[in-house]
Design a protein around this motif. Sequence first.
Motif, PDB file in Angstrom:
ATOM      1  N   ALA A  78       0.827  -1.207   0.000  1.00  0.00           N
ATOM      2  CA  ALA A  78       0.000   0.000   0.000  1.00  0.00           C
ATOM      3  C   ALA A  78       0.858   1.252   0.000  1.00  0.00           C
ATOM      4  CB  ALA A  78      -0.921  -0.004   1.214  1.00  0.00           C
ATOM      5  N   ALA A  79       2.008   1.191   0.684  1.00  0.00           N
ATOM      6  CA  ALA A  79       2.889   2.357   0.735  1.00  0.00           C
ATOM      7  C   ALA A  79       3.611   2.578  -0.584  1.00  0.00           C
ATOM      8  CB  ALA A  79       3.909   2.185   1.863  1.00  0.00           C
ATOM      9  N   GLN A  80       3.889   1.488  -1.324  1.00  0.00           N
ATOM     10  CA  GLN A  80       4.646   1.601  -2.566  1.00  0.00           C
ATOM     11  C   GLN A  80       3.776   1.944  -3.769  1.00  0.00           C
ATOM     12  OE1 GLN A  80       6.625  -2.189  -2.813  1.00  0.00           O
ATOM     13  NE2 GLN A  80       8.178  -1.666  -1.271  1.00  0.00           N
ATOM     14  N   GLY A  81       2.499   1.510  -3.738  1.00  0.00           N
ATOM     15  CA  GLY A  81       1.629   1.717  -4.890  1.00  0.00           C
ATOM     16  C   GLY A  81       0.621   2.832  -4.647  1.00  0.00           C
ATOM     17  N   ASP A  82       0.122   3.401  -5.732  1.00  0.00           N
ATOM     18  CA  ASP A  82      -0.869   4.473  -5.643  1.00  0.00           C
ATOM     19  C   ASP A  82      -2.262   3.853  -5.736  1.00  0.00           C
ATOM     20  OD1 ASP A  82      -2.084   6.930  -5.555  1.00  0.00           O
ATOM     21  OD2 ASP A  82      -1.801   7.340  -7.693  1.00  0.00           O
ATOM     22  N   TRP A  83      -2.694   3.180  -4.649  1.00  0.00           N
ATOM     23  CA  TRP A  83      -3.956   2.461  -4.662  1.00  0.00           C
ATOM     24  C   TRP A  83      -5.085   3.338  -4.131  1.00  0.00           C
ATOM     25  CZ3 TRP A  83      -3.112  -1.544  -7.510  1.00  0.00           C
ATOM     26  CH2 TRP A  83      -1.867  -2.183  -7.477  1.00  0.00           C
TER      27      TRP A  83
END
Length: 622
Positions: free
Chosen positions: A574-579
Amino acid sequence: MSIVLSQVSKRFGRHVVVDRVNLEVLDGELFVLLGPSGSGKSTVLRMIAGLAFPDEGKIMIHGSDVTHAPPQQRGIGFVFQNYSIFTHMTVAANIEFGLKIRGMGKVPRIRRTEELLEIVGLAGLGHRMPRQLSGGQQQRVALARALAYQPKVLLLDEPFGALDVKIRAHLRRTLSEVQKRLKVTAILVTHDQDEAFEVADRIGVLDRGRLLETGDPEKLYRCPRSAFVAIFLGGGNLLSAPAGRAEALLGPIATRSCSEMPREESQMAHIFFRPEQVRLTKEPPADGKPVLGRGVIADQVFSGSFRRVRVRVPRLRGWRQLAPPPSFGQEQWILEAELPAETSLEPGEQFVSVRGWTFLNPPRPRLLVFDNRASEGISHLAMGGWLASRLDGSVTVLRNRKDQERDEKVRDEVQRRLTEAGVQAANVLLPEGKSSEVLIREQTAHIYNFLLLTRSKADAKMSHLGIARMLTRILEGAEVPLLITARDFKPIERILVCTAAGEPGKTDVRMAAWLARRVRASVTLLHVLTPNSNDASAREHVANAASTLGSLDVHVDTRLVEAQSPAEAIVREAAQGDWDLLVLGGHGPHAGALFEPEDVTLQVLKQVDCSVLVVPDQEQVS
């Protein structure tokens, strides 16, 4: 009208068993209440009889308000499933019992008893004891006793359920003949569709306490209005497609047999056809009937006068199967057909065509949005309005209020927040009580597709106090998908579906596909491998999940990652992707232990900023 129910409701604890039922039963009519176990049928009957009282609503019998009247003042005859006759009395004494306590003289009692024994087919058996009778004969005694004092209304609660098939069929005919001969108004409760079709003048179908449809048996069978009624009354195949694709194959969205049934405008069409409307031929049908594809026989069962066949058919692009419900990972359709027993099915592919169908109105999604007084933001309201517009659904906003708060003041405040969030229309509920209690009670009492709430600024650390404690109670008690929105509203364009080692979720995958199709979002499936994971099992699950999503025309990317715990991997991703949305599975009163709220859900909610959808392990979408 003999019987009129107006907005009748009954609760046991927080569970709504009967939900705002409106019903009219005509004089001399045999009306059948039909529904699955637990649908509220017997409770409705008991309230009419005065054996239970409604929490809300009114019950009228022959123009008199009997809502809270005792049973003896209602003029009701009641026949139960377990006979309920006195085992120490003769047949005649059982029938006379009610007449005797009403003060009827001996001679007219004997005359009435002999008349009823003749009517129910027990002439000459008045001297016998119940133990000397068969089950079917004992139920005839119960029927005669209920009719002895000429009641205004006869109520029968699954009276044939304990009998074998042949005796049940014979007693059904007896009941129908007796009811018509005496012209008594009767309500029969059953879960047996054959029984309902055989005896009913009209049928009312109940599901989860709601009276969905009423009508004569043939009309309900041929022209159901809802998917539940269509499938419950005889079964069948239900497909969903964009309206344009449905019309391209089947023609204008209307049917000759059901042309009087109004159809709501919708982007999607639900197409229902019975097993007997399916045709299997080696050559394309010469009459031009629509062909669904070329299929192969999956299995068949000989059932006497007909043959039940299940046929596997490649799915049509843009279409999806709702019933029979596809299994997880199933790419092709499996349709049900019913053919004459003498039909000879040759091996190899068959052309699968339909010779009739009904268009059903797809149910409009319903969203319940909880507007907690502690919520400074309006992202949950904005998300509710945005989803309702994309899903063509409706919004209900629930705000619990304190005893001293004025209804008008709170309603005005909620309406101001809705306007600020850009929500055009919403129903506002203002119950009193604790936040978690009123929220769980409302979503249990009424059908919703999503339950929305948000995190306030005070929830930033998500300690195990306050909102976290309330969230835990809601996660444990909610029975519908729970959407906890981010503090800042973002439209849903990218969805991350999170599964883990063990028995992976399935409903969460289907829910993600259902939502992604309608809001046109992309989906990535994240499967977490922990140190004790079975790698082969995980890859099989991911493949099945991708197949399920693909069969619903949703493109999916898949990712397998290793981590010490599911929460660790989900938070990192969640921190790495723009979800815009994370989807987790497995909360609710019937959930397994994969995503226990304290173990994963709250850990994720504490550490991610995007919206999170927690999906129970029961199917909620259609």
